[in-house]
Design an enzyme around this catalytic site. Structure first.
Site, short mmCIF file in Angstrom:
data_model
loop_
_atom_site.label_atom_id
_atom_site.label_comp_id
_atom_site.label_asym_id
_atom_site.label_seq_id
_atom_site.Cartn_x
_atom_site.Cartn_y
_atom_site.Cartn_z
N GLU A 47 25.85 -25.63 18.63
CA GLU A 47 27.11 -25.23 19.26
C GLU A 47 28.11 -26.37 19.12
O GLU A 47 27.85 -27.49 19.58
CB GLU A 47 26.89 -24.89 20.73
CG GLU A 47 25.92 -23.73 20.91
CD GLU A 47 25.57 -23.48 22.35
OE1 GLU A 47 26.08 -22.49 22.91
OE2 GLU A 47 24.80 -24.28 22.91
N THR A 86 33.19 -22.83 21.99
CA THR A 86 32.37 -23.39 20.91
C THR A 86 32.44 -22.51 19.67
O THR A 86 32.65 -21.30 19.76
CB THR A 86 30.90 -23.56 21.33
OG1 THR A 86 30.36 -22.28 21.71
CG2 THR A 86 30.75 -24.54 22.47
N ASN A 98 29.91 -21.72 16.66
CA ASN A 98 28.48 -21.88 16.39
C ASN A 98 28.17 -21.60 14.93
O ASN A 98 28.78 -20.72 14.32
CB ASN A 98 27.69 -20.93 17.29
CG ASN A 98 28.05 -21.13 18.75
OD1 ASN A 98 27.88 -22.21 19.28
ND2 ASN A 98 28.57 -20.09 19.38
#
Length: 195
Positions: free
Chosen positions: A116, A44, A46
């Site tokens: 995320e 991910t 973020n």
């Protein structure tokens, strides 16, 4: 709790996003909890939670969303030099499909809400500090708690498939060309509902 019935594999109306979508969010990519790649095998990117409070988006429901991510990097994950062109890239970076979670991640018992984003592309480098512009096109599902990490991973993989199928439809695919996605460092239009 996660429902046991099969999930639809497309989200959002076939005619394109309806209010409040698309929603624009932007911010620098920051280090998260370190679970995406290491624990789940689903990396991910973020952005700071503070991005939700700008433009009236702090009330965005916790859950899973899909849309487009513009990032000022090339398709390997390296910071992009301005002015280059290439497949999947524009003058300021690249645009890729994304699926994202906004919420508390009950399985991990987070004490803070997080944003995320899983960019649906295989990058070869981390790109912390790069600028990311998000065009959130629709809602997939609410946030669930899970009895096991395996059931969480299974649902994330379904979310990825739902995002792919949803973004393949012409009204959503056309949004990939939104100039906003490649306008990095432009003030005054971040974190707003697109008109």
């Amino acid at each position: 709790m996660r429902p046991s019935a099969p999930r639809p594999l497309v989200a959002g109306p076939s005619t394109g996003p309806e209010r409040p979508f698309p929603i624009r969010l932007s911010g620098p990519i920051v280090k998260g909890f370190g679970r995406g790649s290491a624990d789940l095998g689903i990396p991910t990117a973020n952005i700071p939670l503070a991005g939700l409070s700008v433009g009236g988006n702090e009330d965005v429901e916790s859950g899973v969303y899909y849309g487009w991510a513009g990032v000022d990097i090339d398709d390997t994950g390296l910071r992009k030099e301005r002015g280059g062109e290439g497949e999947g890239r524009g003058p300021g970076g690249g645009v890729w499909e994304m699926v994202m979670s906004i919420g508390w991640n009950p399985y991990y018992k987070n004490e803070v809400r997080s944003v995320e984003v899983h960019i649906m592309h295989a990058f070869h480098h981390d790109f912390y500090g790069a600028r990311m512009n998000l065009l959130i096109c629709g809602f997939i599902r609410p946030e669930y708690d899970y009895v096991s990490k395996e059931s969480l991973i299974e649902d994330i993989n379904v979310d990825i498939e739902v995002a792919k199928r949803s973004l393949e439809r012409e009204p959503y695919l056309n949004l990939k060309g939104e100039k906003y996605l490649l306008e990095f460092g432009v003030e005054g239009h971040e974190n707003e509902v697109a008109s």
